[in-house]
Design a protein around this motif. Structure first.
Motif, PDB file in Angstrom:
ATOM      1  N   ASN A 122      12.672  -0.463  57.309  1.00  0.00           N
ATOM      2  CA  ASN A 122      13.040  -0.766  55.919  1.00  0.00           C
ATOM      3  C   ASN A 122      12.943   0.466  55.043  1.00  0.00           C
ATOM      4  O   ASN A 122      13.801   0.701  54.179  1.00  0.00           O
ATOM      5  CB  ASN A 122      12.134  -1.869  55.376  1.00  0.00           C
ATOM      6  N   GLN A 123      11.890   1.277  55.253  1.00  0.00           N
ATOM      7  CA  GLN A 123      11.739   2.497  54.445  1.00  0.00           C
ATOM      8  C   GLN A 123      12.882   3.475  54.706  1.00  0.00           C
ATOM      9  O   GLN A 123      13.402   4.099  53.777  1.00  0.00           O
ATOM     10  CB  GLN A 123      10.401   3.189  54.758  1.00  0.00           C
ATOM     11  N   GLU A 180      15.994   2.754  55.780  1.00  0.00           N
ATOM     12  CA  GLU A 180      17.234   2.233  55.177  1.00  0.00           C
ATOM     13  C   GLU A 180      17.198   2.357  53.657  1.00  0.00           C
ATOM     14  O   GLU A 180      18.224   2.638  53.030  1.00  0.00           O
ATOM     15  CB  GLU A 180      17.446   0.779  55.597  1.00  0.00           C
ATOM     16  N   ARG A 181      16.009   2.147  53.083  1.00  0.00           N
ATOM     17  CA  ARG A 181      15.884   2.288  51.633  1.00  0.00           C
ATOM     18  C   ARG A 181      16.127   3.736  51.214  1.00  0.00           C
ATOM     19  O   ARG A 181      16.790   4.003  50.209  1.00  0.00           O
ATOM     20  CB  ARG A 181      14.488   1.824  51.195  1.00  0.00           C
ATOM     21  N   THR A 217      19.772   4.445  51.343  1.00  0.00           N
ATOM     22  CA  THR A 217      20.424   3.789  50.201  1.00  0.00           C
ATOM     23  C   THR A 217      20.258   4.623  48.934  1.00  0.00           C
ATOM     24  O   THR A 217      21.227   4.820  48.171  1.00  0.00           O
ATOM     25  CB  THR A 217      19.834   2.392  49.987  1.00  0.00           C
ATOM     26  N   TYR A 218      19.041   5.115  48.701  1.00  0.00           N
ATOM     27  CA  TYR A 218      18.808   5.961  47.525  1.00  0.00           C
ATOM     28  C   TYR A 218      19.667   7.223  47.577  1.00  0.00           C
ATOM     29  O   TYR A 218      20.220   7.656  46.552  1.00  0.00           O
ATOM     30  CB  TYR A 218      17.335   6.345  47.435  1.00  0.00           C
ATOM     31  N   ALA A 254      23.402  -2.124  54.645  1.00  0.00           N
ATOM     32  CA  ALA A 254      22.233  -2.882  54.181  1.00  0.00           C
ATOM     33  C   ALA A 254      22.646  -4.228  53.606  1.00  0.00           C
ATOM     34  O   ALA A 254      21.896  -5.208  53.696  1.00  0.00           O
ATOM     35  CB  ALA A 254      21.475  -2.074  53.126  1.00  0.00           C
ATOM     36  N   ILE A 302      18.238  -7.983  46.565  1.00  0.00           N
ATOM     37  CA  ILE A 302      19.224  -6.920  46.308  1.00  0.00           C
ATOM     38  C   ILE A 302      19.885  -7.138  44.951  1.00  0.00           C
ATOM     39  O   ILE A 302      20.096  -6.184  44.183  1.00  0.00           O
ATOM     40  CB  ILE A 302      20.272  -6.884  47.438  1.00  0.00           C
TER      41      ILE A 302
END
Length: 550
Positions: free
Chosen positions: A34-35, A37-38, A41-42, A148, A185
């Motif tokens: 998750n970290q 993918e986050r 995304t950022y 995501a 989201i």
């Protein structure tokens, strides 16, 4: 040589599996998937922001080198991501069954998007051609967000496949058991636009920035209003799905009249009033009310909701403190006016002006723009300054104590929920998700949550508190029955435990020799009177059941 090749192949498999489990395996809970993918995304969002800023000459022309460095760093990160996904493709269940897993990944839609997102830079670097038009393909990095978004959309549609369209809208904008990750989201998207729009309003007030970015600010505000308007109408449209807002018209009106509904309306109303009524009135002053969009964040903060609960609960006491405060302010203002008006008619011109002096004195601010010069006025100032230290501390102390109590109440409520969930002795995955969501709202760390779970299990008797005399080889508590202390506090669980115990006794009687049990029960040396009567009752009941079956 063969042995060396085998060991290298085994090492390669171990590394590949380790990388997949760490960064790409969604089935493992406590990894970095998750970290990672986050973070990606950022980076995508920052790249889109950079792409927009590149088209603003006043920003880009003086910082072209910085934009280039950022583009190179982003390219490196996206390239590493692409190569890692290609490398671990044989471990991915989506491609592992294919004859050539990496080729299968290479041809997948997301892999093609990932490749097109980095391809323009490499084509421009290695081919001697004008490929500036290919830079527009960097917009494809935005499509990487679907990696995501797609699982969250599929999960949402699966959970709501039998629901109506209105309920789907309700589940999207409100947290429900079927909302899933798509709701989170959506919330993050709204929160991001709230922050962006508020920052835009703040920077608009800087003339040098507004001069160069006037058109951009208008476009940004229009997009923000469209997003917030859509959200507002989605909430109003789906309101009847909430039991509090039943009714086609009345329910929606009740929803619109709630504090959060009014805040949502005020966040978009200035834009429409200024747009449609500008030829009748000068409504530019309404622009400042766009800052009220910041209040929309209260919906997404558990701490803010706790604060509102505390204020509502402690309002009777707060009213008394506010009343005393206002009384002191008026009294000090009147005395200040009486003693200082003749000496300083320009500063203590009237009582309303003296109220200003009274408030800043009681609040211990003391700007110094108005100060008494007469002995009586200075004496009053000393008294109200000393009183102000305590009187302004009362509301703060009330809120502080009440917030602490509210946190304790909410944690006790969570403990009661844990007791309820542990009635069957286990916590299901759905219950675990609910517990983690509540722990997040209460700002509990994983360690604190673990300690609360252990405490609940010990109090329910599912585990014993670890000590030197009662430990298994792994150091864990030994399982046992619910403690008497716990059962004494929970009569409903005590009744359930009695039912279970009686059922067990009936099972023992049914598989035992009734004649031997009866002889044993008739001997007063073996049992007490109460135990003997209970055994006889169980034997009689068992005998009747046996006759009925016969």
């Amino acid at each position: 040589m063969n042995l060396q090749s085998t060991s290298l192949g085994s090492l390669n498999l171990q590394i590949r599996k380790r990388i997949f489990d760490l960064f790409f395996n969604h089935q493992i809970k406590h990894n970095y998937c998750n970290q990672f993918e986050r973070f990606i995304t950022y980076m995508i969002v920052l790249n889109m922001a950079g792409l927009v800023l590149e088209h603003i000459p006043v920003i880009y022309e003086t910082r072209e080198q910085l934009f280039h460095i950022f583009d190179v760093v982003s390219l490196g990160i996206f390239t590493i991501e692409y190569l890692l996904r290609l490398y671990v493709a044989p471990e991915d269940p989506a491609f592992s069954s294919a004859k050539y897993p990496r080729l299968a990944y290479f041809k997948s839609p997301f892999a093609i998007i990932d490749l097109l997102a980095i391809l323009p830079f490499y084509l421009g670097a290695f081919l001697d051609a004008d490929l500036r038009a290919l830079r527009a393909l960097r917009l494809l990095r935005l499509l990487k967000l679907f990696r995501a978004l797609a699982p969250a959309v599929n999960e949402f549609l699966e959970k709501n496949k039998d629901k109506s369209f209105r309920y789907k809208i309700y589940a999207l904008v409100n947290e429900t058991p079927t909302s899933g990750n798509l709701h989170q989201i959506f919330d993050m998207f709204i929160v991001t636009w709230v922050i962006v729009s508020v920052l835009a309003v703040i920077f608009e007030s800087v003339q040098s920035i507004y001069y160069h970015l006037h058109s951009e600010f208008i476009i940004l505000d229009t997009i923000a209003v469209l997003i917030f308007s859509t959200e507002y109408f989605m909430r109003i449209y789906s309101a009847p799905e909430d039991p509090r807002f039943q009714g086609w018209l009345k329910g929606r009106l009740r929803c619109a009249s709630t504090p959060t509904g009014i805040i949502d309306l005020l966040a978009i109303l200035p834009f429409y009033l200024e747009h449609f009524l500008h030829h009748l009135f000068d409504l530019r002053f309404l622009r400042v009310f766009r800052l009220m969009r910041l209040l929309k964040l209260a919906r997404y903060s558990g701490a803010t909701q706790s604060l509102f609960t505390v204020i509502k609960r402690e309002w009777p006491v707060m009213k008394a403190a506010v009343f005393i405060l206002l009384l002191l302010v008026m009294l000090a203002a009147c005395l200040g006016y009486v003693f200082e008006h003749e000496a300083q008619p320009d500063k203590f011109e009237n009582i309303p002006q003296a109220i200003y002096w009274s408030v800043i004195t009681l609040a211990s601010v003391g700007y110094g723009d108005i100060s008494p010069i007469t002995p009586a006025g200075r004496a009053v100032t000393i008294v109200i300054a000393l009183l102000g230290i305590g009187i302004f501390a009362i509301p703060a102390a009330i809120l502080s104590s009440a917030l602490s109590d509210q946190l304790r109440i909410e944690r006790e409520s969570m403990m009661n929920e844990l007791y309820h969930m542990l009635e069957d002795g286990v916590i299901s995955p759905d219950e675990q998700e609910l517990i983690e969501a509540e722990a997040k709202r209460l700002h509990l760390t994983q360690g604190e949550l673990k300690r609360l779970l252990e405490k609940a299990k010990v109090e329910m008797g599912l585990e014993h508190a670890p000590d030197e005399d009662a430990k298994d080889p792994k150091g864990k508590g030994v399982s046992g029955e619910m403690s008497l202390e716990f059962l004494s506090k929970h009569p409903e669980l005590a009744a359930e435990q009695l039912k279970i115990t009686i059922s067990k006794l009936q099972q023992i009687v049914s598989v035992s020799d009734r004649q031997e049990l009866s002889k044993f029960a008739e001997n007063p040396d073996n049992v007490t009177t109460l135990q003997g009567n209970m055994l006889k009752l169980l034997l009689e009941h068992g005998g009747e059941k046996a006759k009925n079956k016969g």
